[in-house]
Scaffold this active site. Structure first.
Site: not given
Ligand code: PLP
Length: 426
Positions: A142, A219, A222, A245, A383
């Site tokens: 992401h 990270d 998900q 999430k 993203c």
């Molecule tokens: N990393 C992953 C794999 C994500 O799916 C997301 C959000 O869709 C993020 C990071 C960023 O999360 P946040 O916008 O809640 O900080």
């Protein structure tokens, strides 16, 4: 990560839902928003990768905090302040339990995954990285696990590398091994790809990275809502996730930092609550996670996040994983059977995320037609623009599952895709 659906799981789920279908969800009734029609249709909410809906228990915890417990935390001499502080620190302990971290003092509250990764980049990264050092990520990250490292590289002269992914959307392990070298200081990996659903073999990647002398940031945005996570078993150094999430509120998340590393990390934001002493000659910092929580934090959000964690743990993440694996298997099989549908991301080990393309229909058009049927999906690059470039596509349509989804949601998705194909004459 997802346990395969066993016959025992299926039987258990069927019994809980009072029906025969292993795809029924006994938990949907816990989510008030799912009872509201959208476009005069039953809502099939399949945009859980973007954010999840909230159960009554979380909504009530937030309301109860502001009705009964609201005050600013830490160092307050009055009862309410001490009470709010206790609730905030209890929520930190809930996060510890969720991740099986050794100590709640290894848990820093953040606004979410993005802020957690930026914190690591600006605190640990800024202190440790030198020109020529390397950061290794994967080709399926992401933007949140790419851009903070690019900014850090621009400041330090370090270099950002990425390991290739295969055509099925799995990490190319040979390339990952080949890219690791003595200059690699940090490896950043998604536990689960938000765009493809691929579950990465994190424990193995951590082992390889540590052998090369690098730390590992996972990270977990998900991952945490969809299967059990154990940071000690993974042996990672940093683990980031977002509360929203995980059936919790927006604006709250957490970062696990291995205790010995956290002790050596400088603050990244200054202000109240993160200090020990302040004078015009200089200041000293609070020990532990408070050093990274400058200013008044999202106290109510953390308490509600604690309620969300209690909620998923009361169901059991193994059961949630089994339910979502069954939904994914059904949706995958039925979409694959439709002519003109191409799945993007067919890794052997996947969480409940299904990315696909339909010949002759742009993902945004598909998303718009599905919306008229009450089916909420996401369309676009998710993203993850470098990943889309790898596949040579601008984006995909993505259905992502949560514990409250059931067979009717899969039916609505498949029927909506067929309707779109008819409308477009493809
Ligand atoms: N990393 C992953 C794999 C994500 O799916 C997301 C959000 O869709 C993020 C990071 C960023 O999360 P946040 O916008 O809640 O900080």
């Amino acid at each position: 990560m997802n346990a395969p659906l066993t016959s025992q799981h299926s039987a258990q789920l069927a019994a809980d839902s009072g029906g025969d279908s292993p795809l029924a969800s006994p938990w949907a009734a816990d989510f008030p928003i799912l009872a509201r029609p959208v476009r005069k249709r039953r809502l099939a909410y399949l945009d859980n990768g973007a954010t999840t809906q909230k159960p009554g228990a979380v909504i009530q915890a937030l309301e109860a905090f502001y009705e009964q417990s609201n005050a600013n935390i830490h160092r307050g001499v009055h009862w309410l302040s001490q009470h709010a502080t206790d609730l905030y620190e209890e929520a930190r302990e809930r996060v510890r339990v969720l991740l099986n971290a050794p100590d709640s003092q290894d848990v820093v509250f953040t606004r979410g995954t993005t802020e957690a990764i930026n914190l690591v980049a600006q605190s640990w990264g800024q202190k440790v990285l030198r020109a020529g050092d390397e950061i290794l990520v994967t080709g399926m990250e992401h933007h949140s696990n790419i851009v903070p490292w690019q900014l850090l590289c621009a400041r330090t002269g370090a270099v950002l590398r990425h390991a290739r992914i295969t055509d099925t959307g799995e990490l190319d392990l040979d390339d990952f091994r080949a890219q690791l070298n003595p200059r690699t200081r940090l490896v950043g990996i998604a536990h689960v790809s938000n765009a493809l659903g691929t579950v990465n073999p994190v424990a193995e990647l951590v082992r390889l990275a540590h052998e090369a002398g690098a730390l590992v940031l996972v990270d977990g945005a998900q991952a945490v809502a969809h299967a059990p996570v154990d940071v000690q078993a993974l042996d990672c150094d940093f683990y980031a996730f977002s509360g929203h999430k995980l059936y919790g509120p927006t604006g709250i998340g957490a970062l696990y930092v291995r205790g010995t590393i956290l002790a050596g990390m400088p603050p990244w934001q200054g202000g109240g609550d993160m200090i020990r002493t302040v004078s015009f000659e200089g200041s000293t910092w609070a020990a532990g996670p408070q050093r990274f929580e400058a200013g008044t934090p999202n106290i109510g959000g953390s308490v509600a996040l604690g309620a969300a964690i209690d909620y998923v743990l009361s169901i059991g993440l193994e059961r949630i994983a089994a339910h979502e694996a069954a939904l994914l298997a059904e949706a995958t099989e039925r979409l694959r059977a439709l002519p003109g549908v191409r799945l993007v991301g067919t890794a052997a080990h996947k969480a409940g995320i299904l990315s696909f393309l339909v010949d002759g229909i742009h993902p945004h058009d598909l998303g718009t037609i599905l919306d008229t049927e009450g089916v909420a999906i996401r369309a676009g690059h998710h993203c993850a623009m470098p990943l889309m470039s790898h596949f040579g596509i601008p984006g995909t349509a993505r259905a992502s599952f949560a514990l409250y989804n059931d067979g009717r949601d899969v039916d609505a998705l498949v029927a909506g895709v067929r309707k779109a194909q008819k409308l477009f004459g493809v």
